[in-house]
Write a protein that holds these residues in place. Structure first.
Motif, PDB file in Angstrom:
ATOM      1  N   SER A   1       4.550   0.259  10.688  1.00  0.00           N
ATOM      2  CA  SER A   1       5.594   1.230  10.913  1.00  0.00           C
ATOM      3  C   SER A   1       4.930   2.820  11.036  1.00  0.00           C
ATOM      4  CB  SER A   1       6.690   1.373   9.596  1.00  0.00           C
ATOM      5  OG  SER A   1       6.306   1.898   8.444  1.00  0.00           O
ATOM      6  N   MET A   2       5.944   3.691  11.439  1.00  0.00           N
ATOM      7  CA  MET A   2       5.423   5.073  11.747  1.00  0.00           C
ATOM      8  C   MET A   2       5.152   5.610  10.394  1.00  0.00           C
ATOM      9  SD  MET A   2       4.795   6.576  14.504  1.00  0.00           S
ATOM     10  CE  MET A   2       5.582   6.040  15.864  1.00  0.00           C
ATOM     11  N   SER A   3       5.913   5.415   9.359  1.00  0.00           N
ATOM     12  CA  SER A   3       5.563   6.085   8.139  1.00  0.00           C
ATOM     13  C   SER A   3       4.220   5.516   7.672  1.00  0.00           C
ATOM     14  CB  SER A   3       6.900   5.570   6.997  1.00  0.00           C
ATOM     15  OG  SER A   3       6.750   4.439   6.863  1.00  0.00           O
ATOM     16  N   ILE A   4       3.915   4.514   7.669  1.00  0.00           N
ATOM     17  CA  ILE A   4       2.649   3.909   7.310  1.00  0.00           C
ATOM     18  C   ILE A   4       1.757   4.533   8.145  1.00  0.00           C
ATOM     19  CG2 ILE A   4       0.990   1.782   7.330  1.00  0.00           C
ATOM     20  CD1 ILE A   4       3.584   0.270   6.837  1.00  0.00           C
ATOM     21  N   TYR A   5       1.934   4.672   9.492  1.00  0.00           N
ATOM     22  CA  TYR A   5       0.690   5.343  10.632  1.00  0.00           C
ATOM     23  C   TYR A   5       0.512   6.785   9.811  1.00  0.00           C
ATOM     24  CZ  TYR A   5      -1.343   6.076  15.176  1.00  0.00           C
ATOM     25  OH  TYR A   5      -2.209   6.643  16.087  1.00  0.00           O
ATOM     26  N   ARG A   6       1.735   7.498   9.568  1.00  0.00           N
ATOM     27  CA  ARG A   6       1.487   8.871   9.072  1.00  0.00           C
ATOM     28  C   ARG A   6       0.706   9.009   8.009  1.00  0.00           C
ATOM     29  NH1 ARG A   6       4.889  13.510   9.450  1.00  0.00           N
ATOM     30  NH2 ARG A   6       6.269  12.638  10.970  1.00  0.00           N
TER      31      ARG A   6
ATOM     32  N   CYS B   1       3.917  -7.900  11.000  1.00  0.00           N
ATOM     33  CA  CYS B   1       4.880  -7.875   9.813  1.00  0.00           C
ATOM     34  C   CYS B   1       4.156  -8.487   8.749  1.00  0.00           C
ATOM     35  CB  CYS B   1       6.054  -8.562  10.097  1.00  0.00           C
ATOM     36  SG  CYS B   1       6.042 -10.126  10.904  1.00  0.00           S
ATOM     37  N   THR B   2       3.289  -9.434   8.776  1.00  0.00           N
ATOM     38  CA  THR B   2       2.503  -9.944   7.503  1.00  0.00           C
ATOM     39  C   THR B   2       1.760  -9.035   6.588  1.00  0.00           C
ATOM     40  OG1 THR B   2       2.273 -11.870   9.163  1.00  0.00           O
ATOM     41  CG2 THR B   2       1.459 -12.029   6.944  1.00  0.00           C
ATOM     42  N   ASN B   3       0.644  -8.416   7.512  1.00  0.00           N
ATOM     43  CA  ASN B   3      -0.193  -7.569   6.732  1.00  0.00           C
ATOM     44  C   ASN B   3      -0.394  -6.132   7.531  1.00  0.00           C
ATOM     45  OD1 ASN B   3      -1.640 -10.542   5.783  1.00  0.00           O
ATOM     46  ND2 ASN B   3      -1.304  -8.961   4.343  1.00  0.00           N
ATOM     47  N   GLY B   4       0.420  -5.479   7.856  1.00  0.00           N
ATOM     48  CA  GLY B   4       0.337  -4.279   8.526  1.00  0.00           C
ATOM     49  C   GLY B   4       0.745  -3.041   7.682  1.00  0.00           C
ATOM     50  N   ARG B   5       0.646  -3.177   6.319  1.00  0.00           N
ATOM     51  CA  ARG B   5       1.210  -2.613   5.374  1.00  0.00           C
ATOM     52  C   ARG B   5       0.173  -1.531   4.785  1.00  0.00           C
ATOM     53  NH1 ARG B   5       5.210  -6.064   5.563  1.00  0.00           N
ATOM     54  NH2 ARG B   5       3.738  -7.951   4.385  1.00  0.00           N
ATOM     55  N   TYR B   6       0.567  -0.171   4.070  1.00  0.00           N
ATOM     56  CA  TYR B   6      -0.230   0.595   3.866  1.00  0.00           C
ATOM     57  C   TYR B   6      -1.468  -0.057   2.818  1.00  0.00           C
ATOM     58  CZ  TYR B   6      -2.237   5.112   1.814  1.00  0.00           C
ATOM     59  OH  TYR B   6      -3.212   6.104   1.527  1.00  0.00           O
ATOM     60  N   GLU B   7      -0.964  -0.943   1.992  1.00  0.00           N
ATOM     61  CA  GLU B   7      -1.852  -1.498   0.841  1.00  0.00           C
ATOM     62  C   GLU B   7      -3.023  -2.170   1.793  1.00  0.00           C
ATOM     63  OE1 GLU B   7       2.066  -1.185  -1.204  1.00  0.00           O
ATOM     64  OE2 GLU B   7       1.498  -1.377   0.797  1.00  0.00           O
ATOM     65  N   ASP B   8      -2.484  -2.824   2.730  1.00  0.00           N
ATOM     66  CA  ASP B   8      -3.231  -3.662   3.510  1.00  0.00           C
ATOM     67  C   ASP B   8      -4.622  -2.812   4.271  1.00  0.00           C
ATOM     68  OD1 ASP B   8      -1.945  -6.080   3.246  1.00  0.00           O
ATOM     69  OD2 ASP B   8      -0.327  -5.617   4.766  1.00  0.00           O
ATOM     70  N   PHE B   9      -4.146  -1.544   4.641  1.00  0.00           N
ATOM     71  CA  PHE B   9      -5.205  -0.958   5.135  1.00  0.00           C
ATOM     72  C   PHE B   9      -6.132  -0.235   4.140  1.00  0.00           C
ATOM     73  CE2 PHE B   9      -1.786  -0.986   8.392  1.00  0.00           C
ATOM     74  CZ  PHE B   9      -2.352  -1.711   9.365  1.00  0.00           C
ATOM     75  N   VAL B  10      -5.645  -0.018   3.078  1.00  0.00           N
ATOM     76  CA  VAL B  10      -6.284   0.622   1.812  1.00  0.00           C
ATOM     77  C   VAL B  10      -7.479  -0.367   1.809  1.00  0.00           C
ATOM     78  CG1 VAL B  10      -6.458   1.267  -0.313  1.00  0.00           C
ATOM     79  CG2 VAL B  10      -4.689   2.227   0.965  1.00  0.00           C
ATOM     80  N   ILE B  11      -6.868  -1.692   1.375  1.00  0.00           N
ATOM     81  CA  ILE B  11      -8.012  -2.725   1.274  1.00  0.00           C
ATOM     82  C   ILE B  11      -9.126  -2.796   2.507  1.00  0.00           C
ATOM     83  CG2 ILE B  11      -8.277  -5.172   1.095  1.00  0.00           C
ATOM     84  CD1 ILE B  11      -5.344  -5.121  -0.041  1.00  0.00           C
ATOM     85  N   ALA B  12      -8.681  -2.769   3.847  1.00  0.00           N
ATOM     86  CA  ALA B  12      -9.518  -2.692   4.677  1.00  0.00           C
ATOM     87  C   ALA B  12     -10.420  -1.626   4.825  1.00  0.00           C
ATOM     88  CB  ALA B  12      -8.615  -3.176   6.042  1.00  0.00           C
ATOM     89  N   CYS B  13      -9.879  -0.432   4.805  1.00  0.00           N
ATOM     90  CA  CYS B  13     -10.708   0.975   5.025  1.00  0.00           C
ATOM     91  C   CYS B  13     -11.836   0.846   3.741  1.00  0.00           C
ATOM     92  CB  CYS B  13      -9.466   1.969   4.836  1.00  0.00           C
ATOM     93  SG  CYS B  13     -10.432   3.505   5.464  1.00  0.00           S
ATOM     94  N   ASP B  14     -11.439   0.507   2.564  1.00  0.00           N
ATOM     95  CA  ASP B  14     -12.313   0.515   1.413  1.00  0.00           C
ATOM     96  C   ASP B  14     -13.685  -0.301   2.140  1.00  0.00           C
ATOM     97  OD1 ASP B  14     -10.948   1.973  -0.180  1.00  0.00           O
ATOM     98  OD2 ASP B  14     -10.247   0.553  -1.241  1.00  0.00           O
ATOM     99  N   ILE B  15     -13.545  -1.344   3.023  1.00  0.00           N
ATOM    100  CA  ILE B  15     -14.603  -2.371   3.073  1.00  0.00           C
ATOM    101  C   ILE B  15     -15.455  -1.656   4.400  1.00  0.00           C
ATOM    102  CG2 ILE B  15     -15.023  -4.578   4.322  1.00  0.00           C
ATOM    103  CD1 ILE B  15     -12.614  -5.703   2.651  1.00  0.00           C
ATOM    104  N   LEU B  16     -14.462  -0.898   5.193  1.00  0.00           N
ATOM    105  CA  LEU B  16     -15.144  -0.506   6.622  1.00  0.00           C
ATOM    106  C   LEU B  16     -15.576   1.032   6.425  1.00  0.00           C
ATOM    107  CD1 LEU B  16     -12.107  -1.670   8.677  1.00  0.00           C
ATOM    108  CD2 LEU B  16     -14.559  -2.265   9.151  1.00  0.00           C
ATOM    109  N   ARG B  17     -15.352   1.772   5.328  1.00  0.00           N
ATOM    110  CA  ARG B  17     -15.474   2.906   5.440  1.00  0.00           C
ATOM    111  C   ARG B  17     -17.080   3.351   5.624  1.00  0.00           C
ATOM    112  NH1 ARG B  17     -12.766   3.977   1.190  1.00  0.00           N
ATOM    113  NH2 ARG B  17     -10.860   4.939   2.499  1.00  0.00           N
ATOM    114  N   GLY B  18     -17.569   4.221   5.980  1.00  0.00           N
ATOM    115  CA  GLY B  18     -18.635   4.524   6.259  1.00  0.00           C
ATOM    116  C   GLY B  18     -19.727   3.497   7.006  1.00  0.00           C
ATOM    117  N   LYS B  19     -19.048   2.549   7.420  1.00  0.00           N
ATOM    118  CA  LYS B  19     -19.770   1.475   8.377  1.00  0.00           C
ATOM    119  C   LYS B  19     -19.532   1.562   9.837  1.00  0.00           C
ATOM    120  CE  LYS B  19     -20.051  -1.667   4.284  1.00  0.00           C
ATOM    121  NZ  LYS B  19     -19.146  -1.394   3.388  1.00  0.00           N
TER     122      LYS B  19
END
Lengths: 162, 418
Positions: free
Chosen positions: B330-335, B298-316
Motif C-alpha cells: 500500500s501507499m502508506s507502507i511505501y511512505r 497481499c501475502t507478504n508486502g507489509r511493512y514488517e516483511d520489508f523490515v525483515i528483508a531490509c535487515d538482511i539486505l542492508r549494506g549488501k
C-alpha cells in the motif's frame, strides 16, 4: 450425447483462461483461448454438448468468472470432476453450468462418449458401457440452475416481490 | 453450551438464525463488499441487467484499482473510468485507485472488523479472517447480486482447526507456517471448509502474520480462514476505526479435524515450481540459481516483511544477474519505507521499488518472467504462467528467504543471515 475432454488434477483458472487474454473485448474473443495451455486445439474442436471431465480441485486459483463464462460460450453445460474448487463451483452454478462431483471422473477417459440424463441423474459411458448415478442439486441452487443462472433467478424473484 | 465454530457463529448471526450446522445453505447479510479493477466492468455489466437500480448500501462497498496500476493497457484505463462512473452514480465513497492492494487497504482503511461478513471479487479475500471476520472470494455475477440485495447464499462449511503451540525459531516466519499447513492439507485439503487457527502460539502472531496465513487459506481450497479476535485484533481495529462484533472462541467446538502444529519444529519452507502444495524444506533447494527475487503482494508486502528483508539486505549488493523487485502492498507502507530509510537501503542493495499494487503477482507487469527464468517470490501462487512465461519456474518463500537468496544469487537458508 457428447465426447469427454479429460483433464487432470488442479486445473486452475489460469489454465482455463490465461490472464493475458482477460483484456480482450468480449467473452467470445476470450473463448478462442480456452484451455490453451492444456490443449491449444480445445476451443476450435470442442463441440456443443461435449463434456469436460476433471479430477481433483477443478477450477482452483483466481475468482475470475471468465473461466466458466468462456466454457459456457463454447457450449459447456456440464463438468464432471472428483471435486471442484469452491469459487469455481459457485461461479459455474451462477452461470447455469452444472458441476457434477462424482467418482466416475476417474473412470472416464479422453474422447469417451458420455450420455447424461439430468432427470434421472444417470451418467452412461457408452465407450466402456459403465453407468453411474449422481445426486442432483436440490433447493435454492437447483432454482438458480433452472432459471439459467443467478442474475435471471434474482430478476425473477424481484419480479415476484414487487 | 454454544458449540459453534467461529464461522458458524458469524454465519448464524448474519442469516438471523440461532442454530446452523455444516451443510446448511444460508442467506447471509453482507457487511463489506469490494471489487477490484479487473472485474469492475463485469460486475457493472451484470448489475445493469438486474431490476435493482441502486446498490444495497453505498457505504458498505469499496472499489479498488490495484491489479493494473499504472494502467498497462487501454483496457485498464477504461476500467478505472468504469469504476469512477459507477461510484459516482451509486454514491460510493470508498474508492481507491492506485493506493495499494485491496487486501491491504481493506484492513488499513477500517473496512473489516470482527464478526463481519466480507466478500470480494478476489480469491484471496480469505485474508480478512485475520481480523475475526468471515471473508471469502466470489465471482462477478455473484457480486452484482450482492450489490443489489446485500445478501449472499453460503453453504455452512465444516471447520478444520490448526492448533498452534510453541515459538518460531529465528529465520522462520508466518509464511513458513502457512506453507507447512499446505504441506499437510495440499491444494484441495480444505475445499469447501473453513480453517480456524487456534492455540497458545496465536497470541504471539501479529496481525501482519495472521493476514499472511489467512491469505493463503484459499490455496488449500478453503472457503475462509479465521482467527478469533483477541487483544491484538482489538488494538489493531482501534487504530483503523473499524467496527466489529466481538466473537469468542468456545471450548468443545465441533471441528471436522484438528491438526496440532508445534511452531518450534518448523523450518524455512518453499513451495516448488509449479504447485502451491509442492512443499519442501529449504534444504531441498539450497544452491538453486535464481534470476529474479520478488518481495511484495497481499501475502507478504507489509511493512514488517520489508523490515525483515531490509535487515538482511542492508549494506549488501545483489549480484548483477539477479533482479530484486520490491512492491509495497500500500501507499502508506511505501511512505513508511521512505520515511524510515528502508527504501534507500533497498535501492543501495540494487533493488527496484515499484508502485504499490498487485504488481508481479498478477503476472502482467512489474517483473514478468521469461521462459528460462527461475524466481523466488513472497507471493501466494506459482501455477505455470502465473508470473509470466508458462515455462518459468517460481519458488514461493518468506521475505527472509527471498532476501537471503537475492543476496547470494541462489536459494539460501535465511538462518545464515542471523
Amino acid at each position: 450425447m457428447g465426447q469427454a475432454w479429460k483433464f487432470g488434477d488442479n486445473i486452475d483458472t489460469d489454465q482455463i483462461i490465461p490472464s493475458q487474454y482477460l483484456v480482450l473485448p468480449s467473452i467470445k474473443d476470450m473463448a478462442r483461448h480456452t484451455m490453451e495451455p492444456q490443449n491449444p486445439d480445445f476451443a476450435t474442436q470442442f463441440k456443443n454438448g461435449d463434456i469436460i471431465v476433471g479430477e481433483v480441485n477443478f477450477g482452483c486459483g483466481s475468482s475470475r468468472e471468465q473461466a466458466p463464462l468462456v466454457l459456457k460460450e463454447l457450449g459447456v453445460r456440464i463438468i464432471i470432476a472428483l471435486d471442484f474448487a469452491r469459487i469455481f463451483f459457485r461461479n459455474a452454478i451462477n452461470n447455469g453450468i452444472l458441476p457434477i462431483e462424482h467418482e466416475c471422473a476417474k473412470e472416464i477417459s479422453d474422447k469417451d462418449d458420455i450420455v447424461i440424463d439430468l432427470k434421472t441423474g444417470e451418467i452412461v459411458n457408452q465407450t466402456t458401457q459403465k453407468t453411474w448415478y449422481f445426486n442432483k442439486i436440490q433447493g435454492y441452487l437447483a432454482d438458480i440452475l433452472d432459471a439459467g443462472g443467478l442474475a435471471a433467478y434474482i430478476a425473477s424473484r424481484k419480479g415476484k416481490q414487487t | 453450551m454454544n458449540h459453534h465454530t467461529l464461522t458458524e457463529q458469524i454465519l448464524a448471526q448474519a442469516s438471523g438464525q440461532s442454530a446452523i450446522v455444516p451443510g446448511d445453505i444460508v442467506e447471509a447479510s453482507v457487511n463489506t463488499a469490494f471489487i477490484h479493477d479487473v472485474f469492475i466492468s463485469g460486475v457493472v455489466e451484470e448489475f445493469s441487467k438486474l431490476p435493482h437500480k441502486k446498490v444495497f448500501h453505498p457505504d458498505r462497498i469499496a472499489l479498488i484499482a490495484d491489479h493494473e496500476v499504472p494502467a498497462v493497457s487501454e483496457w485498464a484505463g477504461e476500467c478505472y473510468k468504469t469504476m469512477l462512473r459507477f461510484a459516482q452514480s451509486q454514491k460510493i465513497n470508498r474508492v481507491h485507485i492506485a493506493e495499494g492492494v485491496c487486501h491491504q487497504l481493506i484492513p488499513e482503511k477500517g473496512y473489516v472488523g470482527p464478526g463481519m461478513v466480507l466478500v470480494g471479487t478476489d480469491s484471496h479475500s480469505t485474508t480478512h479472517g485475520a481480523l475475526g471476520a468471515f471473508a471469502t472470494g466470489i465471482g462477478t455475477t455473484e457480486m452484482a447480486a450482492v450489490l443489489a440485495t446485500g445478501k449472499i447464499w453460503l453453504k455452512v462449511p465444516e471447520t478444520i482447526n490448526f492448533e498452534l503451540s510453541g515459538t518460531l525459531s529465528q529465520g522462520v516466519y508466518a509464511k513458513d507456517i502457512v506453507l507447512s499447513m499446505l504441506d499437510i492439507l495440499g491444494a484441495e485439503g480444505a475445499t469447501y471448509k473453513a480453517i480456524e487457527i487456534t492455540g497458545s502460539a496465536v497470541q504471539n502472531l501479529s496481525i501482519s502474520d495472521r493476514l499472511t496465513i489467512c491469505n493463503m487459506g484459499v490455496e488449500m481450497g478453503a472457503k475462509n480462514a479465521i482467527f478469533a479476535p483477541d487483544q491484538n485484533t482489538m488494538d489493531y481495529i482501534q487504530t483503523t476505526g473499524a467496527e466489529g462484533a466481538f466473537i469468542t472462541q468456545v471450548e468443545s467446538l465441533r471441528y471436522d479435524q484438528t491438526i496440532k502444529m508445534d511452531l518450534s519444529q518448523i523450518k524455512p519452507m518453499l513451495a516448488f515450481p509449479s504447485g502451491v502444495d509442492d512443499i519442501h524444506t529449504i534444504d531441498d533447494a539450497i544452491g538453486t540459481e535464481i534470476h529474479e527475487a520478488f518481495i511484495g503482494s497481499c501475502t507478504n508486502g507489509r511493512y514488517e516483511d520489508f523490515v525483515i528483508a531490509c535487515d538482511i539486505l542492508r549494506g549488501k549488493k545483489i549480484p548483477g544477474h539477479v533482479r530484486l523487485i520490491i512492491t509495497p502492498a500500500s501507499m502508506s507502507i511505501y511512505r513508511r519505507l521512505i520515511q524510515d530509510g528502508l527504501a534507500l537501503d533497498f535501492i543501495d542493495a540494487g533493488a527496484m521499488i515499484t508502485n504499490p499494487g498487485c504488481g508481479l503477482c498478477y503476472g502482467k507487469h512489474g517483473g514478468v518472467l521469461s521462459k528460462s527464468d527461475v524466481a523466488i517470490a513472497s507471493n501466494n501462487r506459482n501455477f505455470p504462467g502465473r508470473l509470466g512465461h508458462k515455462d518459468s519456474q517460481v519458488y514461493l518463500a518468506s521475505p527472509a528467504t527471498v532476501a537471503t537468496s537475492a543476496v547470494h544469487g541462489k536459494i539460501m537458508d535465511p538462518r545464515i543471515s542471523f
